[in-house]
Design a protein around this motif. Structure first.
Motif, PDB file in Angstrom:
ATOM      1  N   GLY A  26     -14.334  -8.987   8.119  1.00 64.23           N
ATOM      2  CA  GLY A  26     -14.521 -10.395   8.589  1.00 64.23           C
ATOM      3  C   GLY A  26     -15.589 -10.355   9.467  1.00 64.23           C
ATOM      4  N   ARG A  27     -16.311  -9.191   9.813  1.00 62.44           N
ATOM      5  CA  ARG A  27     -17.273  -9.416  10.866  1.00 62.44           C
ATOM      6  C   ARG A  27     -18.661  -9.287  10.295  1.00 62.44           C
ATOM      7  N   THR A  28     -19.581 -10.264  10.988  1.00 59.70           N
ATOM      8  CA  THR A  28     -21.034 -10.447  10.477  1.00 59.70           C
ATOM      9  C   THR A  28     -21.985 -10.172  11.750  1.00 59.70           C
ATOM     10  N   ARG A  29     -21.469  -9.650  12.628  1.00 58.29           N
ATOM     11  CA  ARG A  29     -22.451  -9.357  13.529  1.00 58.29           C
ATOM     12  C   ARG A  29     -22.243  -7.750  14.243  1.00 58.29           C
ATOM     13  N   PRO A  30     -23.460  -6.872  13.705  1.00 58.72           N
ATOM     14  CA  PRO A  30     -23.218  -5.691  14.300  1.00 58.72           C
ATOM     15  C   PRO A  30     -23.456  -5.440  15.695  1.00 58.72           C
ATOM     16  N   THR A  31     -22.650  -4.333  16.136  1.00 62.75           N
ATOM     17  CA  THR A  31     -22.776  -3.802  17.567  1.00 62.75           C
ATOM     18  C   THR A  31     -23.856  -3.282  17.991  1.00 62.75           C
ATOM     19  N   ALA A  32     -24.891  -2.827  17.064  1.00 54.80           N
ATOM     20  CA  ALA A  32     -26.229  -2.141  17.336  1.00 54.80           C
ATOM     21  C   ALA A  32     -27.188  -2.793  16.525  1.00 54.80           C
ATOM     22  N   HIS A  33     -28.499  -2.722  17.114  1.00 53.72           N
ATOM     23  CA  HIS A  33     -29.586  -3.725  16.523  1.00 53.72           C
ATOM     24  C   HIS A  33     -30.137  -2.880  15.628  1.00 53.72           C
ATOM     25  N   PHE A  34     -30.552  -3.718  14.509  1.00 58.29           N
ATOM     26  CA  PHE A  34     -31.151  -3.035  13.042  1.00 58.29           C
ATOM     27  C   PHE A  34     -31.957  -3.912  12.771  1.00 58.29           C
ATOM     28  N   ASP A  35     -33.078  -3.564  12.204  1.00 58.25           N
ATOM     29  CA  ASP A  35     -33.746  -4.554  11.421  1.00 58.25           C
ATOM     30  C   ASP A  35     -33.786  -3.683  10.007  1.00 58.25           C
TER      31      ASP A  35
END
Length: 126
Positions: A26-35
């Motif tokens: 159910g998570r849609t926000r990663p804890t690390a930044h990626f492009d």
């Protein structure tokens, strides 16, 4: 129904049988930044706990060479945001490393010889 590459349940007509949000709990926000162009590669460390078949598939894809987030998402047939959640979980377990893509030099984008060759080729085709 088939078990494609160690875990992603697919149906030939329907596609994935597990909804993408279920893959990431159910998570849609990663804890690390990626492009989408961020390169990821497996470190060789395995997570201490079993995370699931999708994580195994990610580690298999990232094992031999750096691969972009966009490529991982395409191979998994998952939305990029869900793929980023999986990747950030693996980074948190120190199973993946990340690297920003090398910047492109501005001078290589405007190489006059290259542009003239492209123009010549276009004129030849028309």
């Amino acid at each position: 129904m088939s078990d494609a590459q160690g875990g992603a349940w697919l149906d030939d007509e329907a596609g994935r049988l597990v909804r993408p949000y279920a893959v990431s709990n159910g998570r849609t926000r990663p804890t690390a930044h990626f492009d989408l162009l961020t390169l990821v590669m497996a470190t060789g460390n395995r997570p201490k706990t079993y995370l699931g078949p999708d994580y195994d598939e990610v580690l298999a894809l990232c094992g031999g060479h750096p691969i972009s987030v966009a490529e991982v998402a395409a191979h998994l047939r998952l939305p990029a945001v869900i793929t980023k959640v999986l990747l950030s979980d693996l980074v948190g377990h120190e199973a993946l490393t990340t690297r920003a893509p090398r910047p492109i030099e501005a001078s290589s984008l405007t190489d006059r010889n290259l542009l003239e060759a492209v123009l010549h080729g276009l004129r030849k085709r028309l």
